[in-house]
Structure formats: C-alpha cells, structure tokens
Design a protein around this motif. Structure first.
Motif, PDB file in Angstrom:
ATOM      1  N   GLY A 205      47.084 109.612  34.599  1.00  0.00           N
ATOM      2  CA  GLY A 205      47.574 110.910  34.867  1.00  0.00           C
ATOM      3  C   GLY A 205      47.390 111.694  33.568  1.00  0.00           C
ATOM      4  O   GLY A 205      46.957 111.135  32.419  1.00  0.00           O
ATOM      5  N   ASP A 206      47.629 112.996  33.751  1.00  0.00           N
ATOM      6  CA  ASP A 206      47.468 114.049  32.480  1.00  0.00           C
ATOM      7  C   ASP A 206      48.361 113.396  31.329  1.00  0.00           C
ATOM      8  O   ASP A 206      48.062 113.340  30.180  1.00  0.00           O
ATOM      9  CB  ASP A 206      47.558 115.342  32.870  1.00  0.00           C
ATOM     10  CG  ASP A 206      46.563 116.026  33.847  1.00  0.00           C
ATOM     11  OD1 ASP A 206      45.644 115.081  34.002  1.00  0.00           O
ATOM     12  OD2 ASP A 206      46.916 116.807  34.460  1.00  0.00           O
ATOM     13  N   SER A 207      49.624 113.292  31.643  1.00  0.00           N
ATOM     14  CA  SER A 207      50.519 112.749  30.635  1.00  0.00           C
ATOM     15  C   SER A 207      50.151 111.481  29.900  1.00  0.00           C
ATOM     16  O   SER A 207      50.421 111.466  28.652  1.00  0.00           O
ATOM     17  CB  SER A 207      51.907 112.732  31.074  1.00  0.00           C
ATOM     18  OG  SER A 207      52.003 111.742  32.183  1.00  0.00           O
ATOM     19  N   ILE A 208      49.723 110.687  30.840  1.00  0.00           N
ATOM     20  CA  ILE A 208      49.127 109.380  30.193  1.00  0.00           C
ATOM     21  C   ILE A 208      48.037 109.468  29.099  1.00  0.00           C
ATOM     22  O   ILE A 208      47.928 109.040  28.117  1.00  0.00           O
ATOM     23  CB  ILE A 208      49.062 108.325  31.094  1.00  0.00           C
ATOM     24  CG1 ILE A 208      50.185 107.894  32.009  1.00  0.00           C
ATOM     25  CG2 ILE A 208      48.311 107.063  30.662  1.00  0.00           C
ATOM     26  CD1 ILE A 208      49.959 106.873  33.082  1.00  0.00           C
ATOM     27  N   LEU A 209      46.970 110.391  29.757  1.00  0.00           N
ATOM     28  CA  LEU A 209      45.942 110.785  28.710  1.00  0.00           C
ATOM     29  C   LEU A 209      46.236 111.318  27.571  1.00  0.00           C
ATOM     30  O   LEU A 209      45.657 111.015  26.769  1.00  0.00           O
ATOM     31  CB  LEU A 209      45.126 111.507  29.812  1.00  0.00           C
ATOM     32  CG  LEU A 209      44.278 110.710  30.611  1.00  0.00           C
ATOM     33  CD1 LEU A 209      43.256 111.817  31.431  1.00  0.00           C
ATOM     34  CD2 LEU A 209      43.076 109.847  29.710  1.00  0.00           C
ATOM     35  N   ILE A 210      47.223 112.331  27.593  1.00  0.00           N
ATOM     36  CA  ILE A 210      47.542 113.072  26.385  1.00  0.00           C
ATOM     37  C   ILE A 210      48.320 112.115  25.360  1.00  0.00           C
ATOM     38  O   ILE A 210      48.058 112.148  24.287  1.00  0.00           O
ATOM     39  CB  ILE A 210      48.472 114.138  26.676  1.00  0.00           C
ATOM     40  CG1 ILE A 210      47.833 115.413  27.433  1.00  0.00           C
ATOM     41  CG2 ILE A 210      49.122 114.667  25.470  1.00  0.00           C
ATOM     42  CD1 ILE A 210      48.747 116.357  28.206  1.00  0.00           C
ATOM     43  N   ALA A 211      49.122 111.143  25.853  1.00  0.00           N
ATOM     44  CA  ALA A 211      49.694 110.215  25.190  1.00  0.00           C
ATOM     45  C   ALA A 211      48.871 109.167  24.494  1.00  0.00           C
ATOM     46  O   ALA A 211      48.842 108.911  23.258  1.00  0.00           O
ATOM     47  CB  ALA A 211      50.735 109.403  26.092  1.00  0.00           C
ATOM     48  N   THR A 212      47.729 108.738  25.425  1.00  0.00           N
ATOM     49  CA  THR A 212      46.517 107.922  24.815  1.00  0.00           C
ATOM     50  C   THR A 212      45.740 108.595  23.812  1.00  0.00           C
ATOM     51  O   THR A 212      45.450 108.043  22.727  1.00  0.00           O
ATOM     52  CB  THR A 212      45.785 107.633  25.992  1.00  0.00           C
ATOM     53  OG1 THR A 212      46.402 106.805  26.955  1.00  0.00           O
ATOM     54  CG2 THR A 212      44.491 106.712  25.425  1.00  0.00           C
ATOM     55  N   GLU A 213      45.483 110.007  23.960  1.00  0.00           N
ATOM     56  CA  GLU A 213      44.565 110.713  22.944  1.00  0.00           C
ATOM     57  C   GLU A 213      45.564 110.827  21.725  1.00  0.00           C
ATOM     58  O   GLU A 213      44.933 110.706  20.506  1.00  0.00           O
ATOM     59  CB  GLU A 213      44.494 112.006  23.493  1.00  0.00           C
ATOM     60  CG  GLU A 213      43.231 112.698  22.622  1.00  0.00           C
ATOM     61  CD  GLU A 213      44.013 113.584  21.357  1.00  0.00           C
ATOM     62  OE1 GLU A 213      43.360 113.910  20.411  1.00  0.00           O
ATOM     63  OE2 GLU A 213      45.169 113.905  21.682  1.00  0.00           O
ATOM     64  N   ARG A 214      46.761 111.093  21.823  1.00  0.00           N
ATOM     65  CA  ARG A 214      47.824 111.277  20.666  1.00  0.00           C
ATOM     66  C   ARG A 214      47.843 109.855  19.782  1.00  0.00           C
ATOM     67  O   ARG A 214      47.711 109.891  18.388  1.00  0.00           O
ATOM     68  CB  ARG A 214      49.022 111.811  21.165  1.00  0.00           C
ATOM     69  CG  ARG A 214      49.020 113.114  21.317  1.00  0.00           C
ATOM     70  CD  ARG A 214      48.766 114.173  20.237  1.00  0.00           C
ATOM     71  NE  ARG A 214      47.290 114.491  19.735  1.00  0.00           N
ATOM     72  CZ  ARG A 214      46.958 114.679  18.695  1.00  0.00           C
ATOM     73  NH1 ARG A 214      47.922 115.024  17.746  1.00  0.00           N
ATOM     74  NH2 ARG A 214      45.725 114.941  18.692  1.00  0.00           N
ATOM     75  N   ALA A 215      47.913 108.847  20.728  1.00  0.00           N
ATOM     76  CA  ALA A 215      48.152 107.448  20.197  1.00  0.00           C
ATOM     77  C   ALA A 215      47.099 106.995  19.120  1.00  0.00           C
ATOM     78  O   ALA A 215      47.065 106.679  18.191  1.00  0.00           O
ATOM     79  CB  ALA A 215      48.668 106.495  21.007  1.00  0.00           C
TER      80      ALA A 215
END
Length: 442
Positions: A205-215
């Motif tokens: 999902g978008d939120s997981i992807l954003i969190a992955t990119e930020r992490a």
C-alpha cells in the motif's frame, strides 16, 4: 511538530560530523607526537604520486582480481556518497530529491542511473571480498596476526557497506513505485532497483511504501554517519589517510639509510688530519646530536612513520612477499605497522586520561616489537615495493635497529664481529689487510 524530522536530522548531522572532527583531531595530535621531518620538497612529484597511487589506484591493479574489485568498491562508494549532498539538503529543508531541480530532468536521470550501476558494482565487490577473506583461504588474510579484532573489523566494514547499498536500492525502488503511482514527482532513473527490487513492492500500500522509503532514507543517512565515525576505530582509516601518506611518501631510493648529521660531522672531524680533537668546536661547525639515537618508542619515530601506522589497511601484501616471513621468521612488516599504531593509540589514551603523557613503563621496543623481529629483516625492500599506498615499515625497523646498536650496543654477535673486523681490518672478514688477495695466488 511540523519540523521535528528536520530538527532531528540537523542534530544527528552536527553530532556525527562533530564526533568525526574530534576523532580526526586525536589522530592529528597523536601523529604530532613524533619527530618533525621535512617532506615538503619536490611538490610537483608529490602531487603526481598522490594522484596516481592514492586516487588512481595504480599499485592495487598489480594483483588484477583484487585490484579491480577494490576499484569497484572504492570508486563506487566514494561517488555514491556524493548523494549525501542531496540527503543533507533534503533533510534540512524538507525537500525531496533536491538535485533534480539543479541538474534538470535528463542529467539527473543519467546521474541516478550511474549511481545505481556503481552501487551494484560495490555490492558485487564487497560480497566477493567477504567470500575471499573468510572462505577462499588467501594466506595473507588468514594469518594469526589477523585473528580477533582485525578480522572482525574487516568483515564489519564489508557488512556495513553491503547494508548501505541495500538501503540505497530499497530507497530508490520504493521511490520509483511511488512515482509511478503519482504520489512522488518523477525524478531519476533507477535501472537496477527497477529490475531487482521494485517488483517486490508492487503489492504494498501507499502508506507502507512511503514508510519503507523513509526508513531506507534514514538508514542510509544514519549508516553513513556511523560508518564515518567507525573509521577511527578501524583499519579503514586508509580511505582518508592514504592521500597524505602518498603525498609525504619517501621519494628517494627505497631502503636508503639516513645518516645522522651529528655522526657525519664527528666522522669528518676524526678523518681530518689537520683537526685538533681536543679543541672546542666552533659554533655551527658540528651538528647538534639528537637526544636519542634511533627509536625506542613512538615519540622517537618521525611523523610520517606514525602517519604510515595509521594508514595501514592490513592487506598483508608486504608480509606475503617478505622473505623472512616466508621462511618462517617472526617478522611481519604488516605487524610492525599494526603494533606501532597500537602503541600510539595506547599513548593517546594515556594523554586523554592524564592531560599529558605519564610514563606507563612500556615502550614500543620489547613491549610491542621484539628484537627478534627487527633482526630478522633482510632490508630487501620487498615490503615497501609491495605496499599499495607507499608505506614504509622498513624505515621503522631501521630506526629501532639504530637504537639497539647506538644506544644499547645490543647488536647480534655476528654483527658485532663484523663491525669489529671493519674497525680493525677495514674489511668484514677476520684477517689482516695484507692477506686480502691471498685467494688469488693459485
């Protein structure tokens, strides 16, 4: 709390570079404990040597496989960290891929694609180096002098570099998927991430992807700061110190013995038939004798020799070609530099604790480097010839031998006999000068 991320980023950035600067100052202070030496001559040759050897890696490729892999890791890791500029700007100001606005669409695509290619070469290099160091059985990398911390240190560096590259690809892959979904603006070309990693993120999902990119972004940034400060404790200081080491390298003939001015002046005075040996020397006629002949501790070595000790990457090329080591002698040129660095670090900790150096009852000679090691050296220069960054362990051996002979009269019996013969017979052999040509009579 809109700017909390930016504040945390700035605190980490200042702390990371502050600790790194503190470590560099300690190294500089420790090197300054040595004797001063003038290596400011022949500047053009020194710049050329540094560019060719430290930057151009000219000596690494003498062993092609290791040389090429090292080139992958060296060039790739250095250039990839140019991206740190972008990370710093994005972290402070909250932007995203800041360099895209500077480079323009086409050039930024070329830039990011180049970084990806270099990053995969770094991954290939560190994986093969890890296998080679731990499973392939290269003799110079499995000697007992590397057991414990030296081996673990080398492996940790490879693991850290691998983790940083994985974070780099993860950041790019998740960013790419978010760009394709229209959440992030389209910036950059990621040929490796697109093929190897981004397909794994398609179902996220978008939120997981954003969190992955930020992490991944934060891991990459904090990892670089950690790596930078880990260097102080690691043999990988050569990443920085190889440059000054090659600039200050000895440009004279390898193994050329340095005569002491005070001794030379004394000998000239003794050889002059017109001199009065009992007359007081005129001011300036005789060079001032040093407080100590040769080196007993790190304070007696010159600053370039101490810089060499910090610059050694423990690759063992010097030891692998040392005839003394090959024939089973105790000497290892690599270990001479490692022990010098260990003693210098011990002295540095002493100064940190006491504000100045307090005598700890230890010396570089005997407590770290034994006489057996020193006298095993054949002075063949194989070690200095083999070093990829022009380090000179032989010069340390020379100075410590000089101390043994001139300060302690502790040369081996064979050498004492030879010097006695030279003094009495003007030749190393134990017979009269008149008999020197007897061998030719028949």
């Amino acid at each position: 709390m809109q700017y909390l991320d930016n504040i945390i980023f700035l605190i980490l950035l200042v702390a990371g570079f502050g600790l790194f600067a503190k470590s560099l100052f300690k190294i500089y202070r420790n090197i300054r404990l040595g004797r001063e030496i003038n290596r400011s001559d022949r500047k053009a040759e020194r710049w050329e040597t540094m560019a060719r050897v430290a930057m151009g890696q000219s000596r690494m490729v003498k062993r092609p496989v290791a040389g090429i892999l090292h080139l992958f890791v060296y060039v790739g890791f250095v250039i990839i960290n140019i991206e740190l500029i972008e990370i710093v700007v994005d972290g402070i100001f909250g932007t995203h891929r800041f360099l895209a606005t500077i480079f323009g669409h086409t050039f930024y695509n070329i830039f990011t694609a180049t970084l990806e290619v270099l990053a995969i070469l770094v991954v290939i290099g560190v994986v093969l180096f890890f296998i080679r160091r731990n499973f392939y059985g290269v003799k110079r990398l499995t000697m007992k002098e590397l057991f414990g911390w030296p081996k673990n240190d080398a492996n940790w560096i490879l693991i850290i570099e691998f983790a940083l590259m994985v974070a780099f690809f993860t950041m790019n892959a998740s960013d790419l998927v978010l760009q394709q979904r229209g959440i992030f603006a389209e910036h950059g070309s990621f040929p490796i991430s697109e093929v190897l990693i981004s397909p794994l993120f398609g179902g996220f999902g978008d939120s997981i992807l954003i969190a992955t990119e930020r992490a991944a972004w934060w891991f990459h940034f904090v990892g670089i700061l950690f790596f930078m400060n880990y260097l102080y404790y690691s043999k990988h200081l050569h990443i920085i110190l190889a440059f000054p080491s090659t600039w200050y390298a000895n440009l004279d003939l390898y193994g050329k013995f340095s005569n002491l001015d005070s001794v030379t002046a004394e000998i000239k005075l003794m050889m002059d038939p017109n001199s009065d040996p009992y007359a007081a020397p005129a001011e300036g006629d005789v060079a001032e004798a040093p407080s100590k002949f040769g080196a007993e501790d790190v304070f007696d070595l010159n600053q370039v020799q101490l810089l060499n000790a910090y610059s050694c990457t423990e690759c063992g090329r010097c030891t692998s070609v040392c005839p003394a080591n090959i024939t089973g002698k105790k000497l290892s040129p690599r270990l001479i530099l490692m022990k010098t660095r260990d003693r210098l670090e011990e002295v540095g900790r002493n100064i940190d604790k006491n504000g100045k150096f307090e005598d700890d009852g230890k010396k570089l000679l005997n407590d770290y480097i034994t006489k057996e090691e020193l006298w095993a050296c054949t002075t063949c220069n194989a070690c200095t010839e083999a070093c990829p960054v022009l380090l000179d362990p032989l010069s340390i051996i020379f100075e410590m031998r000089r101390f043994l002979v001139m300060e302690q009269s502790a040369a081996p019996q064979e050498l004492n006999l030879m010097m006695t013969n030279v003094e009495n017979n003007a030749a190393p052999w134990q017979y009269n000068q008149a008999d020197r040509l007897n061998w030719a009579k028949d």
